[in-house]
Write an enzyme that holds these catalytic residues in place. Structure first.
Site, PDB file in Angstrom:
ATOM      1  N   CYS A  93       0.839  -1.199   0.000  1.00 38.69           N
ATOM      2  CA  CYS A  93       0.000   0.000   0.000  1.00 38.69           C
ATOM      3  C   CYS A  93       0.873   1.248   0.000  1.00 38.69           C
ATOM      4  CB  CYS A  93      -0.899  -0.020   1.239  1.00 38.69           C
ATOM      5  SG  CYS A  93      -1.971   1.425   1.388  1.00 38.69           S
ATOM      6  N   SER A 144       0.439   3.810   1.639  1.00 41.26           N
ATOM      7  CA  SER A 144       0.609   4.285   3.012  1.00 41.26           C
ATOM      8  C   SER A 144       1.903   3.749   3.615  1.00 41.26           C
ATOM      9  CB  SER A 144      -0.588   3.859   3.871  1.00 41.26           C
ATOM     10  OG  SER A 144      -1.785   4.388   3.363  1.00 41.26           O
ATOM     11  N   HIS A 147       4.791   5.877   2.583  1.00 45.05           N
ATOM     12  CA  HIS A 147       4.940   7.127   3.326  1.00 45.05           C
ATOM     13  C   HIS A 147       5.843   6.929   4.547  1.00 45.05           C
ATOM     14  CE1 HIS A 147       2.288   9.710   1.084  1.00 45.05           C
ATOM     15  NE2 HIS A 147       1.263   8.881   1.208  1.00 45.05           N
ATOM     16  N   HIS A 166       0.165  -3.722   6.284  1.00 45.02           N
ATOM     17  CA  HIS A 166      -1.092  -3.608   7.020  1.00 45.02           C
ATOM     18  C   HIS A 166      -2.305  -4.055   6.212  1.00 45.02           C
ATOM     19  CE1 HIS A 166      -0.773   0.153   4.699  1.00 45.02           C
ATOM     20  NE2 HIS A 166      -2.098   0.076   4.630  1.00 45.02           N
ATOM     21  N   CYS A 189      -7.399  -2.924   3.347  1.00 42.41           N
ATOM     22  CA  CYS A 189      -7.147  -1.480   3.357  1.00 42.41           C
ATOM     23  C   CYS A 189      -7.737  -0.805   2.130  1.00 42.41           C
ATOM     24  CB  CYS A 189      -5.650  -1.191   3.464  1.00 42.41           C
ATOM     25  SG  CYS A 189      -5.267   0.584   3.443  1.00 42.41           S
TER      26      CYS A 189
END
Length: 361
Positions: free
Chosen positions: A38, A40, A43, A59, A163
């Site tokens: 992902c 995310s 990041h 995640h 997610c």
């Protein structure tokens, strides 16, 4: 167990060995079968968002329950499960008012002084990222960070529900509460954006405009239900959306985390329309409405993880897939082994692929 460690921001992940503690009373040990890559995670890997290190990212996962603690009641060994980072306590203000995704989950983490869930072989603690740390052959999580699913569901597809799909579809169903016939613009066609497009089709949107600079992703969005596609980098991108919808869209969903995309979302709205920001914007960035936007009744909101109630939402999304409504096969671009995790993130940076999913033997 093998795992991918983030030792320092800006550095490649390192494959190494880790150990899990025994499950506590309300904890579940899961054999990881698949985990999506992902944006995310990227990041945190790049240091845009801070996190204690060393840690194990990941995640967006699915797996099989291996063992449970003495007080666990929601899953049992052998169950197929999807994990979700929005672990909920069940008794705080947010939980009891139905906003479980906003729960800060303090009771779902181990208290200070307790042994860590994850350590290196030498006993050094490893930080658990987003309640999960799924770039590993096994996970140890609170029972309110996973949910049992239909065992017929392919777990490499189920992983992305944890997610991307929960965020995108949840935004349509739970946040926008889209009424059949309303118009939608989705800005950014990665995993989250594509799931948003697909959910808008399921919900009966009258027109779905997908915006992405990559032609292949625009074509994929059309396959998933977009009625129109545009390049958001075009100087007249907002004008194109307004003209296609004869006044702007009812809902504009920003799904990439770029400041310019937030601006486009607001500009694409019709009078009384709502812009929803899903992407992880730079921490110092602010998105706003102008005076004329306010006078036109436009609204701007954020949404975390699609405002999900994941013990209910995730099994429903699994059912949508098994019934042929939710097209996860198109969202998952490739499957890779753990050892190719860094290559997967490099490919993500090019913006050309939809979703890479890591699979474990």
């Amino acid at each position: 167990m093998k795992a991918a460690f983030l030792e320092a921001a800006g550095q490649p992940l390192v494959i190494g060995e880790a150990r899990l503690d025994d499950p506590g009373p309300r904890e579940v040990r899961i054999r990881t079968v698949a985990c999506g890559l992902c944006h995310s995670d990227l990041h945190f890997i790049e240091g845009t968002y801070p996190h204690p290190m060393p840690c194990i990212p990941g995640h967006e996962a699915a797996g099989i329950v291996e063992a449970v603690g003495s007080e666990v009641r929601t899953v049992k060994p052998g169950d197929a499960v999807v994990t979700c980072l929005s672990a909920f306590c069940g008794h705080c203000e947010f939980c009891v008012t139905g906003r479980m995704a906003l729960c800060q989950g303090g009771d779902t983490r181990r208290p200070k002084g307790a042994p860590p869930r994850i350590t290196r072989d030498d006993g050094t603690p490893v930080a658990q990222m987003l309640n999960l740390s799924a770039f590993a052959e096994e996970m140890l999580v609170h029972e309110h960070a996973c949910v049992r699913i239909d065992p017929d569901m392919p777990l490499d597809k189920a992983a992305v529900i944890g997610c991307a799909v929960t965020t995108g579809a949840g935004t349509i169903f739970n946040v926008a509460k889209l009424t059949p016939g309303e118009t939608v613009a989705v800005i950014g066609c990665g995993g989250v954006g594509l799931a948003t497009v697909n959910a808008a089709k399921i919900a009966g949107a009258g027109r779905i405009i997908a915006a992405d600079p990559v032609p292949e992703k625009r074509a994929l969005a059309e396959k998933l239900g977009a009625t129109d596609t545009i390049d958001p980098l075009a100087d007249d991108a907002a004008k194109q959306i307004v003209e296609l919808t004869k006044g702007g869209v009812d809902h504009a969903i920003e799904a990439v985390g770029r400041p310019a995309s937030g601006v486009l979302a607001v500009k694409a709205l019709r009078r009384g329309g709502t812009a929803t920001i899903l992407g992880m914007m730079p921490l110092d960035h602010q998105v706003g409405l102008g005076a004329m936007d306010l006078l036109s009744g436009k609204k701007l909101q954020g949404a975390f993880m699609g405002a999900n109630r994941f013990p209910v939402d995730i099994p429903r999304l699994v059912d949508f897939y098994l019934r042929g409504l939710l097209d996860l096969d198109s969202i998952v671009a490739e499957t890779i082994p753990l050892e190719q995790v860094n290559e997967g993130f490099e490919k993500m940076k090019t913006g050309e692929a939809a979703r890479s999913v890591m699979v474990f033997n």
